[in-house]
Write a protein that holds these residues in place. Structure first.
Motif, short mmCIF file in Angstrom:
data_model
loop_
_atom_site.label_atom_id
_atom_site.label_comp_id
_atom_site.label_asym_id
_atom_site.label_seq_id
_atom_site.Cartn_x
_atom_site.Cartn_y
_atom_site.Cartn_z
N SER A 234 8.61 19.45 -14.82
CA SER A 234 7.71 18.92 -13.79
C SER A 234 8.13 19.48 -12.45
N TRP A 235 7.20 20.09 -11.75
CA TRP A 235 7.52 20.69 -10.46
C TRP A 235 7.68 19.62 -9.40
N PRO A 236 8.62 19.80 -8.48
CA PRO A 236 8.68 18.91 -7.31
C PRO A 236 7.36 18.98 -6.55
N GLU A 237 6.97 17.89 -5.94
CA GLU A 237 5.70 17.86 -5.21
C GLU A 237 5.65 18.93 -4.13
N SER A 238 6.80 19.20 -3.51
CA SER A 238 6.84 20.20 -2.44
C SER A 238 6.50 21.59 -2.97
N LYS A 239 7.01 21.94 -4.14
CA LYS A 239 6.73 23.26 -4.73
C LYS A 239 5.28 23.34 -5.17
#
Length: 209
Positions: free
Chosen positions: A190-195
């Protein structure tokens, strides 16, 4: 010489050209400048410019474009992108498709239209390190964060990423993978929201919600 024999090559040429030049969609939005490489020609891109199979769409620094295909698939290209339309076959009556693109550099976001609703869509984006395919979705891919290919699913049914060394599948929104040259696609995370937001921003146009 028989007159019919003289005109036959011309008829064949005209017929062949009309097949090659089949329009499959159009540019729906342009930000900055962009161009289309069509054979030996380099054509400027404007809103409503028609696109054909075989076209390579090119966005320089500061340029972004969005185009729409016959089935209402929408693809947005980030700046610094080279994206080719290798094949586009879509049959609404038979519910079949055979679509292939090539991303040479840069990044894109694709939101599938009617093709994404088919039971067995064939919709792939080829790169130098892996091929991405969809099962009806909104997804992003590109060489933006590093020399490796990053892929994430924004929403939808799924995205598979494969090469000669292996295959992974994104099944949930926000999942992503990274593919390095000569290696199997990396573990799905799961990608960090920032990325995720950084990726989406590369293909966002002015006025997008």
């Amino acid at each position: 010489m028989n007159k019919a024999a003289l005109f036959l090559p011309l008829i064949i040429f005209i017929f062949s050209s009309s097949v090659i030049a089949e329009t499959i969609g159009n540019i729906s939005a342009v930000q900055g400048s962009a161009s289309i490489q069509r054979g030996e020609q380099v054509l400027p891109v404007r809103p409503d410019t028609l696109i054909q199979t075989g076209d390579q769409l090119i966005t320089p620094k500061g340029g972004k474009i969005r185009f729409r295909l016959r089935d209402n698939t929408r693809i947005t290209l980030a700046e610094g992108t080279r994206f080719s339309i290798k094949r586009y076959q879509y049959n609404a009556e038979k519910s079949t498709s055979d679509v292939k693109f090539k991303l040479a550099e840069g990044a894109f976001r694709a939101v599938t239209g009617a093709i994404g609703l088919q039971k067995k869509p064939v919709f792939e984006v080829e790169t130098s390190v892996a091929t991405m395919g969809i099962r009806g979705t909104d997804f992003w891919g590109g060489f933006i964060f590093s020399d490796a290919l990053d892929v994430t699913m924004i929403s939808g049914k799924g995205v598979y990423i494969r090469n000669a060394d292996g295959q992974v599948e994104l099944t949930q929104a926000g999942q992503g993978t990274t593919v390095k040259a000569g290696q199997a696609p990396g573990a799905v995370k799961s990608w960090p929201e920032s990325k995720l937001q950084r990726a989406i921003a590369t293909t966002a146009l002015e006025g997008d919600e």
